[in-house]
Design an enzyme around this catalytic site. Structure first.
Site, PDB file in Angstrom:
ATOM      1  N   ILE A  12       0.835  -1.206   0.000  1.00  0.00           N
ATOM      2  CA  ILE A  12       0.000   0.000   0.000  1.00  0.00           C
ATOM      3  C   ILE A  12       0.866   1.251   0.000  1.00  0.00           C
ATOM      4  CG2 ILE A  12      -1.754   1.298   1.295  1.00  0.00           C
ATOM      5  CD1 ILE A  12      -2.811  -1.334   0.009  1.00  0.00           C
ATOM      6  N   CYS A 140      -9.703  -2.515   2.149  1.00  0.00           N
ATOM      7  CA  CYS A 140     -10.060  -2.552   0.720  1.00  0.00           C
ATOM      8  C   CYS A 140     -11.493  -3.054   0.522  1.00  0.00           C
ATOM      9  CB  CYS A 140      -9.085  -3.443  -0.010  1.00  0.00           C
ATOM     10  SG  CYS A 140      -8.764  -5.007   0.828  1.00  0.00           S
ATOM     11  N   HIS A 194     -16.030  -7.173   8.141  1.00  0.00           N
ATOM     12  CA  HIS A 194     -16.388  -6.154   7.141  1.00  0.00           C
ATOM     13  C   HIS A 194     -17.704  -5.432   7.453  1.00  0.00           C
ATOM     14  CE1 HIS A 194     -13.851  -9.299   5.289  1.00  0.00           C
ATOM     15  NE2 HIS A 194     -13.190  -8.258   4.839  1.00  0.00           N
ATOM     16  N   GLY A 195     -18.699  -6.195   7.971  1.00  0.00           N
ATOM     17  CA  GLY A 195     -19.994  -5.569   8.273  1.00  0.00           C
ATOM     18  C   GLY A 195     -19.858  -4.503   9.363  1.00  0.00           C
ATOM     19  N   HIS A 220     -10.488  -9.238  -4.804  1.00  0.00           N
ATOM     20  CA  HIS A 220     -11.541  -9.917  -4.049  1.00  0.00           C
ATOM     21  C   HIS A 220     -12.818  -9.852  -4.892  1.00  0.00           C
ATOM     22  CE1 HIS A 220      -8.959  -9.324  -0.498  1.00  0.00           C
ATOM     23  NE2 HIS A 220      -9.024  -8.021  -0.633  1.00  0.00           N
TER      24      HIS A 220
HETATM   25  N1  LIG Z   1      -2.282  -5.446   0.844  1.00  0.00           N
HETATM   26  C1  LIG Z   1      -3.561  -5.193   0.790  1.00  0.00           C
HETATM   27  O1  LIG Z   1      -4.274  -5.775  -0.002  1.00  0.00           O
HETATM   28  C2  LIG Z   1      -4.200  -4.188   1.684  1.00  0.00           C
HETATM   29  C3  LIG Z   1      -3.644  -3.824   2.891  1.00  0.00           C
HETATM   30  N2  LIG Z   1      -4.294  -2.932   3.690  1.00  0.00           N
HETATM   31  C4  LIG Z   1      -3.746  -2.549   4.964  1.00  0.00           C
HETATM   32  O2  LIG Z   1      -2.620  -1.695   4.732  1.00  0.00           O
HETATM   33  C5  LIG Z   1      -1.648  -1.885   5.760  1.00  0.00           C
HETATM   34  C6  LIG Z   1      -0.332  -2.249   5.114  1.00  0.00           C
HETATM   35  O3  LIG Z   1      -0.488  -3.472   4.423  1.00  0.00           O
HETATM   36  P1  LIG Z   1       0.487  -3.908   3.242  1.00  0.00           P
HETATM   37  O4  LIG Z   1       0.906  -2.732   2.449  1.00  0.00           O
HETATM   38  O5  LIG Z   1      -0.186  -5.032   2.553  1.00  0.00           O
HETATM   39  O6  LIG Z   1       1.706  -4.467   4.069  1.00  0.00           O
HETATM   40  P2  LIG Z   1       3.158  -4.816   3.520  1.00  0.00           P
HETATM   41  O7  LIG Z   1       3.686  -5.870   4.408  1.00  0.00           O
HETATM   42  O8  LIG Z   1       3.137  -5.043   2.051  1.00  0.00           O
HETATM   43  O9  LIG Z   1       3.961  -3.469   3.761  1.00  0.00           O
HETATM   44  C7  LIG Z   1       4.246  -2.978   5.037  1.00  0.00           C
HETATM   45  C8  LIG Z   1       5.577  -2.255   5.006  1.00  0.00           C
HETATM   46  O10 LIG Z   1       5.852  -1.725   6.284  1.00  0.00           O
HETATM   47  C9  LIG Z   1       7.210  -1.973   6.613  1.00  0.00           C
HETATM   48  N3  LIG Z   1       7.317  -2.010   8.067  1.00  0.00           N
HETATM   49  C10 LIG Z   1       7.097  -3.036   8.900  1.00  0.00           C
HETATM   50  N4  LIG Z   1       7.276  -2.661  10.182  1.00  0.00           N
HETATM   51  C11 LIG Z   1       7.597  -1.356  10.157  1.00  0.00           C
HETATM   52  C12 LIG Z   1       7.898  -0.394  11.142  1.00  0.00           C
HETATM   53  N5  LIG Z   1       7.895  -0.715  12.444  1.00  0.00           N
HETATM   54  N6  LIG Z   1       8.185   0.876  10.756  1.00  0.00           N
HETATM   55  C13 LIG Z   1       8.182   1.218   9.455  1.00  0.00           C
HETATM   56  N7  LIG Z   1       7.906   0.330   8.462  1.00  0.00           N
HETATM   57  C14 LIG Z   1       7.627  -0.925   8.814  1.00  0.00           C
HETATM   58  C15 LIG Z   1       7.545  -3.279   5.925  1.00  0.00           C
HETATM   59  O11 LIG Z   1       8.930  -3.355   5.669  1.00  0.00           O
HETATM   60  C16 LIG Z   1       6.741  -3.145   4.632  1.00  0.00           C
HETATM   61  O12 LIG Z   1       7.518  -2.477   3.659  1.00  0.00           O
HETATM   62  C17 LIG Z   1      -2.236  -2.947   6.701  1.00  0.00           C
HETATM   63  O13 LIG Z   1      -2.958  -2.283   7.707  1.00  0.00           O
HETATM   64  C18 LIG Z   1      -3.206  -3.695   5.800  1.00  0.00           C
HETATM   65  O14 LIG Z   1      -4.239  -4.335   6.490  1.00  0.00           O
HETATM   66  C19 LIG Z   1      -5.454  -2.328   3.304  1.00  0.00           C
HETATM   67  C20 LIG Z   1      -6.023  -2.628   2.109  1.00  0.00           C
HETATM   68  C21 LIG Z   1      -5.468  -3.628   1.231  1.00  0.00           C
HETATM   69  O1  LIG Z   2      -7.757  -5.162   3.948  1.00  0.00           O
HETATM   70  C1  LIG Z   2      -7.745  -6.189   3.280  1.00  0.00           C
HETATM   71  O2  LIG Z   2      -8.691  -7.146   3.306  1.00  0.00           O
HETATM   72  P1  LIG Z   2      -9.945  -7.210   4.298  1.00  0.00           P
HETATM   73  O3  LIG Z   2     -10.866  -6.077   3.930  1.00  0.00           O
HETATM   74  O4  LIG Z   2     -10.579  -8.523   3.977  1.00  0.00           O
HETATM   75  O5  LIG Z   2      -9.427  -7.109   5.710  1.00  0.00           O
HETATM   76  C2  LIG Z   2      -6.549  -6.459   2.448  1.00  0.00           C
HETATM   77  O6  LIG Z   2      -6.848  -7.291   1.380  1.00  0.00           O
HETATM   78  C3  LIG Z   2      -5.464  -7.042   3.329  1.00  0.00           C
HETATM   79  O7  LIG Z   2      -5.894  -8.266   3.783  1.00  0.00           O
HETATM   80  P2  LIG Z   2      -4.878  -9.302   4.452  1.00  0.00           P
HETATM   81  O8  LIG Z   2      -4.952  -9.036   5.925  1.00  0.00           O
HETATM   82  O9  LIG Z   2      -5.439 -10.619   4.054  1.00  0.00           O
HETATM   83  O10 LIG Z   2      -3.511  -9.039   3.864  1.00  0.00           O
END
Ligand SMILES: NC(=O)C1=CN([C@@H]2O[C@H](COP(=O)(O)OP(=O)(O)OC[C@H]3O[C@@H](n4cnc5c(N)ncnc54)[C@H](O)[C@@H]3O)[C@@H](O)[C@H]2O)C=CC1
Ligand SMILES: O=C(OP(=O)(O)O)[C@H](O)COP(=O)(O)O
Length: 339
Positions: A12, A140, A194-195, A220
């Protein structure tokens, strides 16, 4: 220019950084990583100052030829707003730091509503985010639900909503998550998060959701049912979706009936990283039984919340008065109009 730092440059965070850099009224003052990685090299190539979570890792970055601008504390001193895109559960731990330096912060859907006390979706509650120090952009899936439910509620009134989410197992670049050969009920119990999460944005909506995880990586799929409070026609609903800046129609003429074909379509459209920022609603799936509406929508998990973060920044900075204007600015800067 609004100065934005991205704490957590992953799936993200790297997209939010590029979306912020594309805006005429914002600049990226830094991004943070925990360890050297391919993404850190991309940050350097993009010219984003690179900060690290722990100074003890400095040598590892230097050995990898990655110049470090400082630690996360140094980074946030340069920022008006921090977008915290660290993994779910980590972001909450950073709150003390943001409080200490009096910086605004946005968390993602992996954190609980309580971390910010306010959950955001651009087209639903932009005005309520104005001047806030802390905001959480909902997940998302929740973003996808909020967009369509709010649009239907504004026009017809919405009674009961029932939705089932078929969720991708991992992101395309993730090698440690599955499932490889299973359909996992996640969670087994009803409702899924989600709800209740939708109700943090749209408290008036009676919604119950179920969710499972399947072995795919791109998007999804939601099977959605909602009771409308007044009469509607399919043509009207198609027109509402078509006019919405964050929802698009998968038209029957494309022949697309799957997420795989949608990815191909997004790539062929020239979307960066094949990102679909909009909810992709299958036009042919829209059906009415009396006042009960049915539809399928596909949600690109890596992309839909990215544009919401950009609007949240403007609302918190009180930089743009109307949601529609911010949404249009965000979309235009990214060169996208909904499919
Ligand atoms: N991947 C997805 O489909 C979606 C993710 N989210 C939410 O977005 C957030 C991030 O998720 P992602 O991007 O998927 O995770 P990710 O694991 O791809 O990226 C997280 C990043 O944060 C870094 N990181 C870890 N600990 C850290 C710290 N203490 N300080 C600074 N950086 C640190 C990691 O090195 C990594 O680059 C979560 O809350 C997730 O639930 C929301 C919607 C969709
Ligand atoms: O926010 C998300 O999904 P969610 O709305 O089902 O919690 C993203 O797809 C991240 O989900 P993950 O926690 O399975 O990486």
């Amino acid at each position: 220019m609004i100065k934005v730092a991205i704490n957590g440059y992953g799936t993200i965070g790297k997209r939010v950084a590029d979306a912020v850099a594309a805006q005429p009224d914002m600049e990226v003052v830094g991004v943070s990583k925990t360890k050297p990685s391919a993404e850190a090299y991309v940050a350097r190539q993009r010219g984003y100052p690179l900060y690290i979570a722990e100074m003890s890792k400095r040598q590892a970055f230097e050995d990898a030829g990655l110049e470090i601008a400082g630690d996360v504390t140094d980074m946030i001193k340069h920022a008006d707003v921090v977008v915290d895109a660290t993994p779910g559960g980590i972001g909450e731990k950073n709150k003390k730091l943001y409080e200490l330096y009096g910086v605004k912060a946005i968390w993602q859907g992996g954190e609980d509503h309580e971390v910010a006390g306010f959950s955001f979706c651009s087209s639903c509650n932009y005005n309520e985010a104005k001047n806030r120090q802390f905001v959480r952009v909902v997940s998302c899936n929740t973003t996808g639900l909020c967009r369509i439910i709010h649009a239907m509620d504004e026009r017809y009134g919405v009674g009961r909503v029932r939705a089932t989410m078929v969720r991708r197992g991992s992101d395309p670049g993730e090698i440690k998550k599955g499932p490889v050969d299973a359909i996992v009920l996640n969670p087994v119990k009803v409702p899924s998060h989600h709800g209740p999460d939708v109700q943090t944005v749209l408290p008036q909506i009676d919604i119950t959701t179920m969710a499972m995880i399947v072995p795919t990586t791109f998007m999804h799929m939601h099977a959605l049912q909602m009771d409308l409070k007044s009469d509607a026609t399919k043509e009207e609903i198609l027109a509402i979706i078509e006019a919405h800046p964050r929802m698009g129609l998968v038209r029957p003429g494309t022949g697309i009936t799957s997420t795989a074909e949608l990815r191909e379509y997004a790539q062929d459209l020239g979307r960066p990283r094949a990102d679909l920022y909009e909810s992709a609603i299958f036009a042919d799936s829209i059906g009415l039984v009396g006042r009960e509406l049915f539809l399928f929508q596909a949600i690109h998990q890596e992309a839909d919340v990215v544009v919401e973060n950009v609007d949240a920044i403007r609302a918190m900075m009180n930089a743009v008065d109307e949601a529609a204007v911010s949404i249009e600015m965000t979309n235009r800067a990214l060169g996208f109009t909904a499919i």
